[in-house]
Write a protein that holds these residues in place. Structure first.
Motif, short mmCIF file in Angstrom:
data_model
loop_
_atom_site.label_atom_id
_atom_site.label_comp_id
_atom_site.label_asym_id
_atom_site.label_seq_id
_atom_site.Cartn_x
_atom_site.Cartn_y
_atom_site.Cartn_z
N THR A 17 0.85 -1.18 0.00
CA THR A 17 0.00 0.00 0.00
C THR A 17 0.89 1.23 0.00
OG1 THR A 17 -1.75 1.20 1.17
CG2 THR A 17 -0.19 -0.03 2.52
N ASP A 18 0.36 2.32 -0.49
CA ASP A 18 1.14 3.56 -0.48
C ASP A 18 0.84 4.41 0.75
OD1 ASP A 18 -1.32 4.71 -1.01
OD2 ASP A 18 -0.73 5.60 -2.92
N GLY A 19 0.01 3.91 1.65
CA GLY A 19 -0.32 4.62 2.88
C GLY A 19 -1.47 5.60 2.70
N ALA A 20 -1.98 5.73 1.49
CA ALA A 20 -3.08 6.67 1.23
C ALA A 20 -4.30 5.95 0.66
CB ALA A 20 -2.62 7.75 0.27
N SER A 73 9.21 -6.30 -13.24
CA SER A 73 9.84 -7.23 -12.29
C SER A 73 10.01 -6.55 -10.94
CB SER A 73 11.21 -7.68 -12.80
OG SER A 73 12.11 -6.58 -12.81
N PHE A 74 10.26 -7.35 -9.91
CA PHE A 74 10.45 -6.80 -8.57
C PHE A 74 11.69 -5.92 -8.51
CE2 PHE A 74 11.71 -7.14 -4.04
CZ PHE A 74 10.60 -6.48 -3.51
N SER A 75 12.75 -6.32 -9.17
CA SER A 75 13.98 -5.50 -9.14
C SER A 75 13.75 -4.14 -9.81
CB SER A 75 15.15 -6.24 -9.78
OG SER A 75 14.88 -6.57 -11.11
N ARG A 76 13.02 -4.11 -10.92
CA ARG A 76 12.70 -2.83 -11.58
C ARG A 76 11.77 -2.00 -10.70
NH1 ARG A 76 15.06 -0.04 -14.75
NH2 ARG A 76 13.33 0.54 -16.04
N PHE A 77 10.85 -2.66 -10.01
CA PHE A 77 9.96 -1.95 -9.08
C PHE A 77 10.79 -1.26 -8.00
CE2 PHE A 77 7.67 -2.22 -4.99
CZ PHE A 77 6.71 -1.26 -5.23
N LEU A 78 11.74 -1.97 -7.41
CA LEU A 78 12.58 -1.38 -6.37
C LEU A 78 13.42 -0.22 -6.92
CD1 LEU A 78 13.79 -4.48 -4.36
CD2 LEU A 78 12.02 -2.83 -3.74
N GLN A 79 13.88 -0.33 -8.15
CA GLN A 79 14.65 0.75 -8.76
C GLN A 79 13.80 2.02 -8.92
OE1 GLN A 79 15.98 -0.95 -12.44
NE2 GLN A 79 17.83 -1.86 -11.52
N ARG A 80 12.53 1.85 -9.15
CA ARG A 80 11.64 2.99 -9.38
C ARG A 80 10.98 3.50 -8.11
NH1 ARG A 80 9.00 0.66 -14.94
NH2 ARG A 80 10.81 1.14 -16.20
N ALA A 81 11.09 2.76 -7.01
CA ALA A 81 10.46 3.15 -5.75
C ALA A 81 11.27 4.23 -5.06
CB ALA A 81 10.34 1.93 -4.84
N PHE A 82 10.59 5.11 -4.40
CA PHE A 82 11.25 6.14 -3.60
C PHE A 82 10.35 6.52 -2.45
CE2 PHE A 82 9.01 8.11 -7.07
CZ PHE A 82 8.30 9.14 -6.48
N VAL A 83 10.93 7.15 -1.44
CA VAL A 83 10.21 7.53 -0.24
C VAL A 83 10.35 9.05 -0.07
CG1 VAL A 83 10.09 7.29 2.26
CG2 VAL A 83 10.67 5.32 0.85
N PHE A 84 9.23 9.71 0.21
CA PHE A 84 9.27 11.13 0.52
C PHE A 84 9.61 11.30 1.97
CE2 PHE A 84 6.33 11.15 -3.12
CZ PHE A 84 6.95 12.10 -3.90
N VAL A 85 10.55 12.18 2.27
CA VAL A 85 10.95 12.44 3.66
C VAL A 85 10.65 13.91 3.96
CG1 VAL A 85 12.85 12.49 5.29
CG2 VAL A 85 12.76 10.72 3.53
N ASP A 86 9.82 14.14 4.98
CA ASP A 86 9.56 15.51 5.43
C ASP A 86 10.71 15.99 6.28
OD1 ASP A 86 7.11 15.72 4.19
OD2 ASP A 86 6.00 14.97 5.92
N GLU A 87 11.20 17.15 6.00
CA GLU A 87 12.32 17.68 6.78
C GLU A 87 11.86 18.82 7.66
OE1 GLU A 87 15.83 18.43 4.55
OE2 GLU A 87 15.47 16.69 3.30
#
Length: 87
Positions: A17-20, A73-87
């Motif tokens: 899930t993306d949390g939203a 593929s899962f490896s391509r999914f991980l390459q495209r995944a990113f996390v937003f970090v609030d600073e």
């Protein structure tokens, strides 16, 4: 799986899930590129509404109107995944 039964395209397996409220699904459909897709819950289709408006059962293709390809593929999914970090 019970919560999403009848809401996702056939042969979909929610894996994250993306949390939203949206999902990442692994889809292995015969008429699609197999891989990971993002399911947008905000634009979810309603089979009952479709039947009332058209008088016909919703075609399988229409159930992909809120599903977007991410990676093959899962490896391509991980390459495209990113996390937003609030600073």
């Amino acid at each position: 799986m019970r919560n999403y039964q009848g809401r996702l395209p056939d042969r979909s397996l929610p894996v994250a899930t993306d949390g939203a409220g949206n999902l990442v699904c692994l889809i292995d459909a015969r008429d699609r590129t197999p891989g990971f897709y993002w399911w947008d819950h905000e634009h979810e289709w309603d089979e009952r509404d479709y039947r009332e408006e058209t008088g016909r059962a919703m075609p399988a293709e229409a159930k992909y109107q809120n599903v977007y390809f991410i990676a093959e593929s899962f490896s391509r999914f991980l390459q495209r995944a990113f996390v937003f970090v609030d600073e």
